[in-house]
Write a protein that holds these residues in place. Structure first.
Motif, short mmCIF file in Angstrom:
data_model
loop_
_atom_site.label_atom_id
_atom_site.label_comp_id
_atom_site.label_asym_id
_atom_site.label_seq_id
_atom_site.Cartn_x
_atom_site.Cartn_y
_atom_site.Cartn_z
N ALA A 133 0.85 -1.21 0.00
CA ALA A 133 0.00 0.00 0.00
C ALA A 133 0.88 1.25 0.00
O ALA A 133 0.61 2.21 -0.73
CB ALA A 133 -0.93 -0.01 1.22
N VAL A 134 1.95 1.24 0.79
CA VAL A 134 2.83 2.42 0.84
C VAL A 134 3.52 2.60 -0.51
O VAL A 134 3.63 3.71 -1.03
CB VAL A 134 3.86 2.28 2.00
N LYS A 135 3.96 1.50 -1.10
CA LYS A 135 4.63 1.62 -2.42
C LYS A 135 3.68 2.22 -3.47
O LYS A 135 4.07 3.06 -4.27
CB LYS A 135 5.10 0.24 -2.89
N ARG A 136 2.42 1.79 -3.43
CA ARG A 136 1.45 2.29 -4.42
C ARG A 136 1.03 3.73 -4.14
O ARG A 136 0.29 4.33 -4.92
CB ARG A 136 0.18 1.43 -4.38
N GLY A 137 1.43 4.26 -2.98
CA GLY A 137 0.97 5.60 -2.60
C GLY A 137 -0.38 5.57 -1.92
O GLY A 137 -1.04 6.59 -1.78
N ASN A 138 -0.81 4.39 -1.47
CA ASN A 138 -2.10 4.27 -0.79
C ASN A 138 -1.94 4.19 0.72
O ASN A 138 -2.82 3.68 1.41
CB ASN A 138 -2.84 3.02 -1.25
N GLY A 139 -0.84 4.65 1.23
CA GLY A 139 -0.65 4.63 2.68
C GLY A 139 0.58 5.42 3.02
O GLY A 139 1.54 5.47 2.24
N SER A 140 0.55 6.05 4.19
CA SER A 140 1.72 6.81 4.62
C SER A 140 2.67 5.89 5.35
O SER A 140 2.32 4.76 5.71
CB SER A 140 1.28 7.95 5.54
N ASP A 141 3.88 6.39 5.62
CA ASP A 141 4.87 5.59 6.34
C ASP A 141 4.33 5.17 7.72
O ASP A 141 4.70 4.12 8.25
CB ASP A 141 6.16 6.41 6.49
N LEU A 142 3.43 5.99 8.28
CA LEU A 142 2.87 5.66 9.60
C LEU A 142 2.09 4.34 9.58
O LEU A 142 1.95 3.67 10.61
CB LEU A 142 1.93 6.77 10.09
N LEU A 143 1.59 3.98 8.38
CA LEU A 143 0.88 2.70 8.27
C LEU A 143 1.82 1.56 8.70
O LEU A 143 1.39 0.57 9.29
CB LEU A 143 0.41 2.50 6.82
N LEU A 144 3.12 1.73 8.40
CA LEU A 144 4.07 0.67 8.71
C LEU A 144 4.33 0.54 10.21
O LEU A 144 4.74 -0.51 10.68
CB LEU A 144 5.38 0.90 7.95
#
Ligand SMILES: Cc1cc2nc3c(=O)[nH]c(=O)nc-3n(C[C@H](O)[C@H](O)[C@H](O)COP(=O)(O)OP(=O)(O)OC[C@H]3O[C@@H](n4cnc5c(N)ncnc54)[C@H](O)[C@@H]3O)c2cc1C
Length: 488
Positions: free
Chosen positions: A314-325
């Motif tokens: 999701a982060v790679k696709r731009g569908n999530g911020s680093d905070l998601l991790l």
């Protein structure tokens, strides 16, 4: 640059690599060994883990290394059942048998064979990772090719340390490794028996004050015994083959089988203080080690991989911020602690039942809950990427109920791919605002209608379930908003 580098191609690293392929991440995995470790280790695979493997297209490849589990029990020294559970061929709400017996080498071979499906995923065996350097935008590895005797540099956006209990990734990130209290030596004996030898089909904990013993049926002709070491007993005397056959004498003789392993292990309960340091993540035994009484070591690691990979994608696709991790540690750390504590308490209950034979004093009721079939449930998710809400279903896995997407109808996982799902009793788009419908569509979500009278009680009219790609229910109720961590 690869999206993901994985150190360790044990079961957890290889599941993670397969999931990277499924989610469109490029990945490179390294293992210093030339092949899978060829002795049995993990013995059990729970229904939710079968579900993870099925959704990743891996279950078919591992099933030949499995066998359905009939049940598990605690016995007193005379063989009377103290507590137990039977698995009468039923499927759970996840859609799979509650527990399979497994032969880990066969499972690992099956998992590795599936990697060929992904051009973007590479497995390098006989490669030892010797140095890790973290930079703002990448992780650099120094990898030594043991066959050629040459080193090279590899860079990746993220690194997963799935390098086992003595993880050098964990050490290089200076993540502390904390004990959760169980630390005892057991002799583990794996046997390949002659086909004519009959052994108990149930996993058994024999709570004998003279010596607690565990019996673990495994697929085919494999069988395991575990004998707790008493005070003053040494590793050398317990591993001696005469002693081993003496211990096995109540069940079989040396003419009836072949010893594959007779090794004293220290059963630990330990946990890494965090599962994330910047671009580096720990998974599997590198992040937690559990005593084996619940057969959860491998399973807990596969759940880590499942939790992490969709978030990286999701982060790679731009569908999530680093905070998601950050939600990886927030979710997996407490789950792993709870799992390790559960297994530890199961181990303590064996000792408490053994003491009962001597003292007549039964174990405390809150410890009995941890016995096989006891009322203590395995943990579910309560922290991390979950909506606030009343429903007790939030944090649980979406049951494998019948659903519909247009003209396609079937069990939830067959209809929904590795995406978010928006589920309601009627077309969810009739409940969502236009903006929300567009937002969920942009995130690749599937809109699903419930098609199962048994599951309708879950939903009040107008309720919507937002289900994450890992099948965890994010919210169930009137909430339909896209979680902030998914918006950039
Ligand atoms: C005797 C025994 C009994 C067990 N019983 C059970 C059970 O009943 N149920 C259960 O669930 N679990 C059990 N387990 C635990 C289970 O086997 C582990 O939980 C599981 O193997 C963990 O998988 P993993 O991928 O995290 O780590 P591992 O399987 O340990 O894999 C780590 C890999 O990393 C590689 N590696 C390490 N460092 C490097 C490096 N620097 N470069 C390249 N490669 C590297 C290693 O070669 C290894 O292949 C048992 C284990 C043992 C030993």
């Amino acid at each position: 640059m690869h999206d993901v580098a994985i150190i360790g191609a044990g079961p957890v690293g290889v599941v993670a690599a397969n999931l990277c392929g499924q989610y469109g991440l490029s990945a490179i995995a390294f293992d210093r060994e030339p092949d899978v470790y060829d002795l049995p280790r993990a013995a059990g695979m729970y229904d939710d883990v079968q579900r993870i493997l099925a959704n990743a297209g891996l279950l078919g490849a591992v099933l030949p290394g499995t066998q359905e589990h009939v049940g598990a029990e605690f016995l007193d020294p005379d063989g009377n059942r103290l507590i137990g559970i039977e698995f009468p061929g039923l499927k759970t709400s996840n859609g799979f048998p509650p527990l399979l017996s497994i032969a880990q080498p066969e499972i690992e071979k099956g998992l590795r064979s599936c990697l060929d499906r992904y051009e973007s995923v590479e497995l390098c065996v006989s490669h030892d990772v010797r140095e890790i350097e973290q930079h703002e935008d990448r992780v650099e590895l120094t990898v030594h090719d043991l066959a050629r005797g040459k080193s090279r540099g590899v860079s990746a956006r993220w690194l997963i340390g799935a390098d086992g209990a003595s993880s050098s990734v964990r050490k290089s990130c200076r993540i502390s490794w904390d004990s959760l209290g169980y630390d005892r030596e057991w002799l583990v004996i794996d046997v390949e028996r002659e086909p004519s030898v009959e052994l108990p089909p149930f996993a058994q904990q024999i709570c004998d004050p003279a010596r607690p013993v565990t019996l673990v049926p495994m697929p085919g002709r494999l069988y395991r015994w575990e004998f707790q070491l008493g005070a003053g007993e040494t590793r050398e005397e317990m591993e001696d083959s005469n002693r081993v056959w003496e211990l096995l004498a109540p069940w079989m003789s040396s003419e009836q089988g072949r010893i594959l392993r007779a090794v004293v292990y220290r059963f630990h309960s330990t946990i890494a203080a965090t599962f994330r340091r910047g671009r580096v993540f720990l998974a599997g035994d590198a992040a937690h080690q559990t005593p084996p009484f619940m057969g959860q070591g491998l399973c807990t690691g596969v759940r880590d991989a499942e939790n992490l990979i969709w978030k990286l994608a999701a982060v790679k696709r731009g569908n999530g911020s680093d905070l998601l991790l950050d939600t990886y540690t927030q979710e997996r750390h407490p789950m792993a602690v709870a799992m390790v504590q559960h297994s530890t308490n199961t181990g303590r209950l064996i000792d408490a039942y053994a003491d009962m034979t001597v003292t007549g004093k039964p174990p405390p009721p809150d410890l009995i809950e941890y016995g096989y079939g006891g009322s203590k449930q395995l943990p579910t998710l309560t922290t991390g990427l979950l909506a606030d809400g009343e429903s007790e279903w939030i944090g649980q896995l979406m049951p494998q109920c019948r659903v519909r997407n247009g003209t396609t109808s079937g069990p939830f996982d067959d209809v929904v791919g590795p995406h978010w799902a928006v589920v309601a009793k009627e077309d969810p788009r009739s409940i969502l605002s236009e903006d929300e419908s567009r937002g969920w569509k942009d995130l690749g979500a599937t809109f699903i209608v419930l098609d199962d009278p048994n599951a309708e009680g879950l939903f009040a009219d107008g309720d919507v379930a937002l289900v994450r790609p890992d099948r965890v229910i994010f919210s169930l109720g009137p909430n339909t908003a896209i979680p902030g961590l998914l918006a950039q």
